[in-house]
Motif scaffolding. Structure first.
Motif, short mmCIF file in Angstrom:
data_model
loop_
_atom_site.label_atom_id
_atom_site.label_comp_id
_atom_site.label_asym_id
_atom_site.label_seq_id
_atom_site.Cartn_x
_atom_site.Cartn_y
_atom_site.Cartn_z
N THR A 43 29.04 -7.65 64.98
CA THR A 43 29.00 -6.21 65.05
C THR A 43 28.01 -5.55 63.90
OG1 THR A 43 30.89 -5.32 63.69
CG2 THR A 43 31.21 -5.93 66.05
N LEU A 45 29.11 -2.92 62.56
CA LEU A 45 29.63 -2.65 61.25
C LEU A 45 29.99 -3.75 60.34
CD1 LEU A 45 32.41 -0.42 62.91
CD2 LEU A 45 30.86 0.38 61.48
N ASP A 46 29.82 -4.93 60.84
CA ASP A 46 29.86 -5.98 59.97
C ASP A 46 28.57 -6.16 59.13
OD1 ASP A 46 32.48 -7.40 60.88
OD2 ASP A 46 31.48 -7.80 62.59
N SER A 49 29.10 -3.24 56.59
CA SER A 49 29.92 -3.56 55.67
C SER A 49 29.55 -4.60 54.52
CB SER A 49 31.16 -4.22 56.18
OG SER A 49 31.78 -3.21 57.30
N ASP A 102 33.81 5.27 58.63
CA ASP A 102 34.11 4.47 59.69
C ASP A 102 34.00 2.78 59.20
OD1 ASP A 102 31.40 4.71 58.88
OD2 ASP A 102 30.71 4.19 61.19
N GLU A 105 37.49 2.30 57.12
CA GLU A 105 38.36 2.09 58.00
C GLU A 105 38.63 1.13 58.99
OE1 GLU A 105 38.44 5.92 60.37
OE2 GLU A 105 39.16 7.16 58.67
N SER A 106 37.16 0.71 59.16
CA SER A 106 37.30 -0.75 60.04
C SER A 106 37.93 -1.92 59.35
CB SER A 106 35.89 -0.78 60.52
OG SER A 106 35.10 -1.60 59.40
N ARG A 108 35.99 -4.16 57.93
CA ARG A 108 35.34 -5.15 58.27
C ARG A 108 35.16 -5.89 56.76
NH1 ARG A 108 35.28 -6.79 63.40
NH2 ARG A 108 34.49 -4.93 64.85
#
Length: 186
Positions: A43, A45-46, A49, A102, A105-106, A108
């Motif tokens: 993703t 987000l990955d 991160s 985000d 909180e994820s 990741r």
């Protein structure tokens, strides 16, 4: 390839800020197809991160390089705070990315766990100065104060409000507010 994508993301965030971190632009800067990031990071987000982890690692390294374990706890907290504020000012885009809610909180790539050792160091030092207070709460309040100083200084609000060009008096006031007044040297 993962490292190449992360390095391209770090360079991009430094050059253009956190808002510029699209998968397509990171891939372009890494010299790979626009689909390549998805093969290495499931993703967006990955990937973000992974880039933010680099920021936390760099901040921790800066603190470790400056920290003097033989210094008094308050002096060590002041040093940690100065490094934090300097990092926020000099690595603006990365700083903003590191504290995106985000991403934190994820969960990741263990980003929260990457950010916690520095906070644990702060809480441990606070506990030495304020054994009567809840060290985690006091450290959290101090950190929130530092984060506010960093943000408001960057936005120009604090320099305008206090008429200064140096955040050092604000840092001293924040330390006094959370740790008590500094004791005079003997």
């Amino acid at each position: 390839m993962r490292g190449r994508l992360v390095r391209a993301g770090v360079e991009l965030v430094d050059a253009e800020g956190a808002q510029a971190l699209s998968l397509r632009e990171i891939a372009r800067r890494a010299g790979v197809s626009h689909g390549a990031p998805r093969r290495h990071f499931p993703t967006h987000l990955d990937l973000l991160s992974a880039i933010a982890r680099q920021g936390f690692a760099e901040l921790a390294a800066r603190v470790a390089a400056e920290d003097r374990e033989d210094a008094a706890p308050r002096e060590r907290i002041a040093l940690l705070a100065r490094v934090y504020l300097d990092y926020a000012g000099s690595r603006r885009g990365m700083y903003e990315l590191m504290f995106r809610h985000d991403l934190l909180e994820s969960g990741r790539l263990g980003l929260r766990e990457t950010s916690l050792p520095l906070f644990a160091r702060l809480a441990e030092l606070v506990a030495r100065i304020r054994p009567d207070a809840a060290p985690v709460v006091t450290a959290g309040a101090l950190w929130a104060n530092l984060h506010g100083i960093a943000q408001l200084w960057h936005w120009g609000s604090l320099p305008l409000a206090i008429g200064g060009t140096d955040p050092a008096p604000l840092l001293a006031a924040a330390l006094d507010a959370h740790l008590g007044p500094e004791e005079p040297a003997p």
